[in-house]
Motif scaffolding. Structure first.
Motif, PDB file in Angstrom:
ATOM      1  N   SER A   1       0.741  -1.153  -0.300  1.00 50.81           N
ATOM      2  CA  SER A   1       0.455  -0.028  -0.206  1.00 50.81           C
ATOM      3  C   SER A   1       0.519   1.343  -0.395  1.00 50.81           C
ATOM      4  CB  SER A   1      -1.240   0.032   1.326  1.00 50.81           C
ATOM      5  OG  SER A   1      -0.636  -0.041   2.453  1.00 50.81           O
ATOM      6  N   PRO A   2       0.639   2.682  -0.758  1.00 49.15           N
ATOM      7  CA  PRO A   2       1.640   3.716  -1.062  1.00 49.15           C
ATOM      8  C   PRO A   2       1.316   4.267   0.434  1.00 49.15           C
ATOM      9  CG  PRO A   2      -0.815   3.701  -1.701  1.00 49.15           C
ATOM     10  CD  PRO A   2      -0.875   2.197  -1.297  1.00 49.15           C
ATOM     11  N   GLY A   3       2.848   4.814   0.827  1.00 51.21           N
ATOM     12  CA  GLY A   3       3.408   5.760   1.425  1.00 51.21           C
ATOM     13  C   GLY A   3       2.446   7.169   1.720  1.00 51.21           C
ATOM     14  N   LEU A   4       2.842   7.599   2.921  1.00 50.41           N
ATOM     15  CA  LEU A   4       2.094   9.491   2.436  1.00 50.41           C
ATOM     16  C   LEU A   4       3.156   9.655   1.367  1.00 50.41           C
ATOM     17  CD1 LEU A   4       0.888  12.250   3.668  1.00 50.41           C
ATOM     18  CD2 LEU A   4       2.878  12.328   4.920  1.00 50.41           C
ATOM     19  N   PHE A   5       4.062  10.161   1.275  1.00 49.67           N
ATOM     20  CA  PHE A   5       4.849  10.630  -0.175  1.00 49.67           C
ATOM     21  C   PHE A   5       3.975   9.710  -1.649  1.00 49.67           C
ATOM     22  CE2 PHE A   5       7.891  10.547  -4.043  1.00 49.67           C
ATOM     23  CZ  PHE A   5       8.434  12.069  -3.348  1.00 49.67           C
ATOM     24  N   ASP A   6       3.673   8.996  -1.647  1.00 49.31           N
ATOM     25  CA  ASP A   6       3.169   8.491  -2.513  1.00 49.31           C
ATOM     26  C   ASP A   6       1.700   8.499  -3.084  1.00 49.31           C
ATOM     27  OD1 ASP A   6       5.006   6.699  -3.325  1.00 49.31           O
ATOM     28  OD2 ASP A   6       4.400   4.701  -2.691  1.00 49.31           O
ATOM     29  N   ARG A   7       0.836   8.824  -1.730  1.00 49.57           N
ATOM     30  CA  ARG A   7      -0.253   9.336  -1.469  1.00 49.57           C
ATOM     31  C   ARG A   7      -0.833  10.889  -2.529  1.00 49.57           C
ATOM     32  NH1 ARG A   7      -1.321   6.849   2.857  1.00 49.57           N
ATOM     33  NH2 ARG A   7      -1.617   8.569   4.128  1.00 49.57           N
ATOM     34  N   VAL A   8       0.759  12.077  -1.523  1.00 49.10           N
ATOM     35  CA  VAL A   8       1.106  13.337  -1.958  1.00 49.10           C
ATOM     36  C   VAL A   8       1.011  13.461  -3.069  1.00 49.10           C
ATOM     37  CG1 VAL A   8       2.683  15.499  -1.431  1.00 49.10           C
ATOM     38  CG2 VAL A   8       1.633  14.150   0.862  1.00 49.10           C
ATOM     39  N   MET A   9       2.368  12.285  -3.599  1.00 51.41           N
ATOM     40  CA  MET A   9       2.624  12.505  -5.369  1.00 51.41           C
ATOM     41  C   MET A   9       1.132  12.298  -6.293  1.00 51.41           C
ATOM     42  SD  MET A   9       5.243  14.033  -4.941  1.00 51.41           S
ATOM     43  CE  MET A   9       5.997  14.618  -7.228  1.00 51.41           C
TER      44      MET A   9
END
Length: 191
Positions: free
Chosen positions: A56-64
């Protein structure tokens, strides 16, 4: 008698089925072929699912991902805004469009390349995500088929659904006739 036994053991083999083995040289065993095919499909789907599995994507991936979603709505809303500006203040709009005519052609080409690469890359990401979702869905097919088979066995139309399975009381109650008022009325009219 010993000669017949020897002839049969020659034909059918000692503890093996020589006739079946001979036939399988010329024709594939359908049941074994179906089992090999099912195993191959299951392994292929498992491998495909493993290729596309990701944590599952982390915070950075979700922001990007959120930042990547901004350009398309911004372009669409900006274009609609230009139409509104042209209707509200045509002179202001005309002055801005005159400024655009001063942009050199190589800069327009560069803008086209950037936009094409952005949307092309975005399409590639979405396409790979779609492929992952398909792989995940395909790995569920055997479970769905088992569930459908179980539901089919629960239907009353399935062969053997009315089988009493040796229950004497159930067998007697299923053969006991009930009074039929329509049949009684019909018999009364005829006789």
């Amino acid at each position: 008698m010993g000669m017949i036994v020897d002839l049969l053991s020659l034909m059918f083999g000692n503890g093996r089925n020589g006739l079946r083995e001979t036939v399988e040289v010329f024709r594939e065993n359908s049941e074994a072929g179906a089992q090999r095919g099912a195993q191959m499909r299951t392994e292929a789907l498992t491998q495909l699912g493993a290729e596309f599995a990701r944590p599952s994507p982390g915070l950075f991936d979700r922001v990007m991902d959120a930042v990547n979603r901004l350009p398309r709505p911004a372009l669409a809303l900006g274009t609609l805004g230009l139409f509104v500006a042209a209707m509200v203040d045509p002179l202001w709009f005309a002055a801005r469009m005159q400024g655009l005519t001063l942009v050199p052609e190589p800069l327009w080409w560069l803008l086209g390349v950037i936009v094409s690469f952005y949307f092309g890359a975005r399409y590639q990401v979405k396409h790979q995500s779609f492929q992952r979702e398909i792989a995940t869905t395909l790995t569920r097919i055997p479970q769905v088929m088992d569930n459908l088979a179980a539901l089919g066995r629960m239907r009353g139309e399935a062969p053997g659904a009315a089988d009493t399975r040796g229950d004497a009381q159930l067998a007697l109650s299923s053969t006991r006739s009930e009074p039929n008022p329509a049949l009684a009325e019909w018999r009364a009219k005829r006789g």
